[in-house]
Design a protein around this motif. Structure first.
Motif, PDB file in Angstrom:
ATOM      1  N   PRO A   7       0.839  -1.195   0.000  1.00 26.50           N
ATOM      2  CA  PRO A   7       0.000   0.000   0.000  1.00 26.50           C
ATOM      3  C   PRO A   7       0.880   1.252   0.000  1.00 26.50           C
ATOM      4  O   PRO A   7       1.835   1.354   0.766  1.00 26.50           O
ATOM      5  N   VAL A   8       0.587   2.175  -0.887  1.00 26.59           N
ATOM      6  CA  VAL A   8       1.316   3.439  -0.958  1.00 26.59           C
ATOM      7  C   VAL A   8       0.280   4.547  -0.889  1.00 26.59           C
ATOM      8  O   VAL A   8      -0.701   4.529  -1.632  1.00 26.59           O
ATOM      9  N   SER A   9       0.477   5.486   0.031  1.00 32.42           N
ATOM     10  CA  SER A   9      -0.496   6.569   0.181  1.00 32.42           C
ATOM     11  C   SER A   9      -0.043   7.796  -0.595  1.00 32.42           C
ATOM     12  O   SER A   9       1.146   8.098  -0.680  1.00 32.42           O
ATOM     13  N   PHE A  10      -1.020   8.475  -1.186  1.00 28.05           N
ATOM     14  CA  PHE A  10      -0.751   9.660  -1.984  1.00 28.05           C
ATOM     15  C   PHE A  10      -1.702  10.782  -1.590  1.00 28.05           C
ATOM     16  O   PHE A  10      -2.856  10.538  -1.280  1.00 28.05           O
ATOM     17  N   THR A  11      -1.185  11.992  -1.640  1.00 28.42           N
ATOM     18  CA  THR A  11      -2.027  13.161  -1.430  1.00 28.42           C
ATOM     19  C   THR A  11      -2.762  13.462  -2.743  1.00 28.42           C
ATOM     20  O   THR A  11      -2.435  12.906  -3.797  1.00 28.42           O
ATOM     21  N   LYS A  12      -3.708  14.357  -2.673  1.00 30.03           N
ATOM     22  CA  LYS A  12      -4.458  14.732  -3.873  1.00 30.03           C
ATOM     23  C   LYS A  12      -3.530  15.330  -4.931  1.00 30.03           C
ATOM     24  O   LYS A  12      -3.624  15.001  -6.117  1.00 30.03           O
ATOM     25  N   LYS A  13      -2.618  16.175  -4.520  1.00 31.23           N
ATOM     26  CA  LYS A  13      -1.676  16.796  -5.442  1.00 31.23           C
ATOM     27  C   LYS A  13      -0.807  15.727  -6.122  1.00 31.23           C
ATOM     28  O   LYS A  13      -0.547  15.797  -7.330  1.00 31.23           O
ATOM     29  N   PHE A  47      -9.590   6.329 -10.136  1.00 33.09           N
ATOM     30  CA  PHE A  47     -10.572   6.000  -9.101  1.00 33.09           C
ATOM     31  C   PHE A  47     -10.200   6.638  -7.766  1.00 33.09           C
ATOM     32  O   PHE A  47     -11.069   7.078  -7.011  1.00 33.09           O
ATOM     33  N   ALA A  48      -8.895   6.707  -7.471  1.00 31.77           N
ATOM     34  CA  ALA A  48      -8.454   7.345  -6.223  1.00 31.77           C
ATOM     35  C   ALA A  48      -8.794   8.832  -6.241  1.00 31.77           C
ATOM     36  O   ALA A  48      -9.230   9.381  -5.223  1.00 31.77           O
ATOM     37  N   GLN A  57      -9.584  12.521   1.840  1.00 29.87           N
ATOM     38  CA  GLN A  57      -8.474  11.986   2.616  1.00 29.87           C
ATOM     39  C   GLN A  57      -7.360  11.515   1.690  1.00 29.87           C
ATOM     40  O   GLN A  57      -7.518  11.452   0.485  1.00 29.87           O
ATOM     41  N   THR A  58      -6.255  11.141   2.296  1.00 30.05           N
ATOM     42  CA  THR A  58      -5.168  10.541   1.542  1.00 30.05           C
ATOM     43  C   THR A  58      -5.663   9.225   0.965  1.00 30.05           C
ATOM     44  O   THR A  58      -6.376   8.480   1.626  1.00 30.05           O
ATOM     45  N   SER A  59      -5.304   8.956  -0.268  1.00 26.52           N
ATOM     46  CA  SER A  59      -5.706   7.702  -0.908  1.00 26.52           C
ATOM     47  C   SER A  59      -4.562   6.712  -0.895  1.00 26.52           C
ATOM     48  O   SER A  59      -3.407   7.076  -1.102  1.00 26.52           O
ATOM     49  N   HIS A  60      -4.898   5.463  -0.645  1.00 30.49           N
ATOM     50  CA  HIS A  60      -3.913   4.381  -0.643  1.00 30.49           C
ATOM     51  C   HIS A  60      -4.139   3.539  -1.889  1.00 30.49           C
ATOM     52  O   HIS A  60      -5.276   3.146  -2.172  1.00 30.49           O
ATOM     53  N   LEU A  61      -3.074   3.280  -2.616  1.00 34.08           N
ATOM     54  CA  LEU A  61      -3.137   2.391  -3.771  1.00 34.08           C
ATOM     55  C   LEU A  61      -2.291   1.169  -3.468  1.00 34.08           C
ATOM     56  O   LEU A  61      -1.163   1.300  -2.990  1.00 34.08           O
TER      57      LEU A  61
END
Length: 126
Positions: A7-13, A47-48, A57-61
């Motif tokens: 799992p890697v979390s990403f901000t909207k930016k 989709f994220a 929120q932060t999205s996890h892929l």
């Protein structure tokens, strides 16, 4: 794709930068050892971004090795500034975690091995 994911979390930016660089298809995809465009990865990113409108929120892929390599390649070909750098850091961490899983090593073992190698080098016996 591969079985193991991290799992890697990403901000909207960061997600917007990924969407701008990771495409669903590329005319030269077949020339590369690893694909430089992956539709499933492009879908995950889209989709994220779509989820952002629901929960902000932060999205996890969950990304596999091939997807991590694809992102790494695309961002290195794109000037992403600080946001690009933060994504590359996350991708490298994800690849490291997958390596640890594939070799059945854990961070504590690797840290211990690194300290032993540094001590050996410092003592001049390396």
């Amino acid at each position: 794709m591969n079985e193991r994911t991290v799992p890697v979390s990403f901000t909207k930016k960061e997600l917007y930068l990924l969407q701008a660089t990771v495409k669903a298809d590329h005319p030269e995809n077949s020339r590369w050892k690893y694909p430089i465009a992956i539709k499933e990865l492009n879908d995950k990113i889209a989709f994220a971004i779509g989820r952002w409108f629901d929960n902000q929120q932060t999205s996890h892929l969950n990304l596999d090795e091939i997807e991590l390599i694809c992102i790494d390649h695309r961002l290195n070909a794109f000037e992403g500034g600080a946001t690009g750098e933060s994504i590359i850091n996350k991708i490298c961490k994800g690849r490291w975690e997958l390596y640890c899983l594939s070799t059945e090593l854990n961070f504590a073992d690797l840290e211990k091995r690194h300290k032993e190698e540094v001590a050996e080098y410092a003592s001049g016996s390396a």
